[in-house]
Design a protein around this motif. Structure first.
Motif, PDB file in Angstrom:
ATOM      1  N   ASN A  49       0.826  -1.206   0.000  1.00 21.14           N
ATOM      2  CA  ASN A  49       0.000   0.000   0.000  1.00 21.14           C
ATOM      3  C   ASN A  49       0.864   1.261   0.000  1.00 21.14           C
ATOM      4  O   ASN A  49       0.540   2.242  -0.680  1.00 21.14           O
ATOM      5  N   ARG A  50       1.950   1.250   0.776  1.00 17.45           N
ATOM      6  CA  ARG A  50       2.857   2.402   0.769  1.00 17.45           C
ATOM      7  C   ARG A  50       3.465   2.597  -0.616  1.00 17.45           C
ATOM      8  O   ARG A  50       3.553   3.726  -1.117  1.00 17.45           O
ATOM      9  N   PHE A  51       3.905   1.505  -1.247  1.00 19.63           N
ATOM     10  CA  PHE A  51       4.488   1.605  -2.584  1.00 19.63           C
ATOM     11  C   PHE A  51       3.465   2.152  -3.579  1.00 19.63           C
ATOM     12  O   PHE A  51       3.778   3.030  -4.380  1.00 19.63           O
ATOM     13  N   THR A  52       2.242   1.657  -3.518  1.00 21.56           N
ATOM     14  CA  THR A  52       1.196   2.131  -4.422  1.00 21.56           C
ATOM     15  C   THR A  52       0.912   3.608  -4.188  1.00 21.56           C
ATOM     16  O   THR A  52       0.759   4.383  -5.142  1.00 21.56           O
ATOM     17  N   ILE A  56       1.384   6.549  -6.995  1.00 19.64           N
ATOM     18  CA  ILE A  56       0.290   7.448  -7.402  1.00 19.64           C
ATOM     19  C   ILE A  56       0.685   8.895  -7.138  1.00 19.64           C
ATOM     20  O   ILE A  56       0.452   9.784  -7.982  1.00 19.64           O
ATOM     21  N   GLY A  57       1.301   9.149  -5.972  1.00 17.58           N
ATOM     22  CA  GLY A  57       1.741  10.511  -5.654  1.00 17.58           C
ATOM     23  C   GLY A  57       2.775  11.019  -6.645  1.00 17.58           C
ATOM     24  O   GLY A  57       2.739  12.180  -7.056  1.00 17.58           O
ATOM     25  N   ALA A  58       3.721  10.159  -7.025  1.00 14.37           N
ATOM     26  CA  ALA A  58       4.737  10.561  -8.005  1.00 14.37           C
ATOM     27  C   ALA A  58       4.082  10.857  -9.360  1.00 14.37           C
ATOM     28  O   ALA A  58       4.478  11.808 -10.049  1.00 14.37           O
ATOM     29  N   GLY A  59       3.102  10.045  -9.737  1.00 13.62           N
ATOM     30  CA  GLY A  59       2.399  10.291 -11.002  1.00 13.62           C
ATOM     31  C   GLY A  59       1.664  11.622 -10.998  1.00 13.62           C
ATOM     32  O   GLY A  59       1.735  12.393 -11.958  1.00 13.62           O
ATOM     33  N   VAL A  60       0.970  11.906  -9.910  1.00 11.09           N
ATOM     34  CA  VAL A  60       0.239  13.173  -9.803  1.00 11.09           C
ATOM     35  C   VAL A  60       1.209  14.348  -9.816  1.00 11.09           C
ATOM     36  O   VAL A  60       0.973  15.353 -10.505  1.00 11.09           O
ATOM     37  N   PHE A  61       2.306  14.232  -9.070  1.00 12.24           N
ATOM     38  CA  PHE A  61       3.291  15.315  -9.026  1.00 12.24           C
ATOM     39  C   PHE A  61       3.933  15.543 -10.389  1.00 12.24           C
ATOM     40  O   PHE A  61       4.140  16.691 -10.798  1.00 12.24           O
TER      41      PHE A  61
END
Length: 88
Positions: A49-52, A56-61
């Protein structure tokens, strides 16, 4: 609450607590093993879950940064000449 017939359970010093039977000890060992397996599974799920979340956060950023960079490159308004005012 207001029961005056309540008497606390007091153990006498002469009595020994009963020892657990072998079946009860075996059952406790089985439960402990199942609990360890459950904890390991939950830790693995938490890691995924942390990796996911980080992905997702890196993709949004990265989408945000791309959007900011793309807007800064637009130059179609830089070549825009203001129309001449009509004098009457």
């Amino acid at each position: 609450m207001g029961d005056s017939t309540f008497k606390p359970n007091i153990k006498s010093a002469g009595k020994q607590d009963p020892l657990l039977k072998k079946a009860e000890l075996d059952y406790m060992r089985i439960i402990e093993e199942k609990n360890k397996e459950r904890v390991q599974k939950l830790q693995h799920i938490a890691k995924r879950n942390r990796f996911t979340g980080l992905a997702i956060g890196a993709g949004v950023f990265s989408i945000y940064l791309y959007s900011i960079f793309a807007v800064k490159q637009e130059t179609f308004l830089d070549d825009f000449n203001e129309p001449a005012k009509i004098q009457q």
